[in-house]
Design an enzyme around this catalytic site. Structure first.
Site, short mmCIF file in Angstrom:
data_model
loop_
_atom_site.label_atom_id
_atom_site.label_comp_id
_atom_site.label_asym_id
_atom_site.label_seq_id
_atom_site.Cartn_x
_atom_site.Cartn_y
_atom_site.Cartn_z
N TYR A 107 -3.16 4.65 9.32
CA TYR A 107 -2.50 3.42 8.91
C TYR A 107 -1.14 3.26 9.59
O TYR A 107 -0.57 2.19 9.62
CB TYR A 107 -2.33 3.42 7.39
CG TYR A 107 -2.23 2.07 6.74
CD1 TYR A 107 -3.33 1.22 6.65
CD2 TYR A 107 -1.03 1.63 6.18
CE1 TYR A 107 -3.25 -0.02 6.04
CE2 TYR A 107 -0.94 0.39 5.56
CZ TYR A 107 -2.05 -0.42 5.49
OH TYR A 107 -1.96 -1.66 4.89
N TYR A 119 0.86 -1.19 0.00
CA TYR A 119 0.00 0.00 0.00
C TYR A 119 0.89 1.23 0.00
O TYR A 119 2.00 1.22 0.54
CB TYR A 119 -0.92 -0.01 1.22
CG TYR A 119 -1.93 1.12 1.26
CD1 TYR A 119 -2.74 1.40 0.17
CD2 TYR A 119 -2.07 1.92 2.40
CE1 TYR A 119 -3.66 2.43 0.19
CE2 TYR A 119 -3.00 2.95 2.45
CZ TYR A 119 -3.78 3.21 1.33
OH TYR A 119 -4.70 4.25 1.36
#
Length: 269
Positions: free
Chosen positions: A166, A156
């Site tokens: 995140y 990602y």
């Protein structure tokens, strides 16, 4: 259509029919590939249902903890016995606690955990599952791989940019990408290629529980030149790596995010 007749794929990370790994598994199956799926206690019912839905025998699924080398070895032995040597491996496994990822729950008034306070033990557990497991799987899989096999993992863009919700998981993704690069070099003798897909934000079951995800989807819709993606877009890209079309491509991070990664600023309404 890509023809994968008599090819064998081992897939780690299917959770349910909304997961990226399942779309890839389904497309591999439709291309003629023989597939084997791993599952955990909490995904067993869903995965076995999906196996049945695809008309596959029960031996095409097996419980595997990617932190347990013995279980991984048993899985590959089972695949070799029932399906044959391995052409493709999908590593779509990741885990990070709320304390590692530093997100707040939707509708909660409790602030997100502080990045400076990420617990070391939690981060190491997350790293073990999300990054080191690729190295562990590759090590166990080596004797089962055919020449010109393909290993693919999912990363990602948070490995390169700041996504506050995140946080600690971005450490794992950066490590995962580095492991992928070194594996690509290691496997040069067997001509096994190792690559990574970097999808844009997809509304999977795992992503849906993170506060702010829907706002990111709105921003992505406007910012990415081609807009948001879905699991099917990732599955289509994966099929390129799981075919002879990519037999001279290795060590690559392939973005499937509508072009979001090229933008210097976010565009919002």
């Amino acid at each position: 259509m890509i023809d994968n007749t008599n090819k064998v794929a081992v897939i780690f990370g299917v959770r349910n029919d909304s997961s990226i790994a399942y779309d890839i598994a389904k497309k591999l199956h439709l291309s003629g590939c023989k597939i084997a799926l791993s599952y955990l206690d909490d995904t067993k019912t869903e995965v076995l249902h999906l196996i049945k839905e695809l008309g596959l025998p029960d031996y095409c699924a097996m419980q595997v903890d990617v932190c347990n080398e013995t279980q991984i070895a048993d899985f590959f032995q089972n695949v070799k016995l029932n399906l044959g040597s391995v052409d493709y491996i999908l590593h779509a496994v990741a885990f990070g606690s709320q304390e590692v990822m530093c997100y707040s729950l939707p509708g909660s008034n409790i602030p997100a955990p502080n990045y400076l306070n990420i617990p070391f033990e939690d981060l190491m557990d997350s790293f073990n599952i999300s990054a080191y497991s690729l190295l562990r799987i590759a090590r166990v899989a080596e004797p089962f791989l055919v020449e010109n096999a393909s290993i693919l993992t999912l990363t990602y863009n948070a490995s390169q940019r700041v996504f506050p919700g995140y946080a600690g998981m971005s450490i794992n993704k950066a490590a995962l990408e580095n492991i992928m690069l070194y594996l690509a070099d290691y496997f040069r003798i067997k001509k096994v290629r190792v690559n990574a897909l970097s999808p844009g934000l997809v509304m999977t079951t795992s992503a849906g529980g993170i506060n702010g995800v829907r706002k990111l989807r709105r921003v992505g819709k406007l910012t990415a030149p081609l807009g948001n993606i879905d699991t099917g877009d990732v599955g289509n890209a994966a099929l390129y790596y799981f075919s002879d079309l990519s037999k001279r491509v290795t060590g690559n991070i392939h973005y499937v995010d509508g072009g979001f990664n090229i933008m210097g600023i976010a565009i919002d309404e």
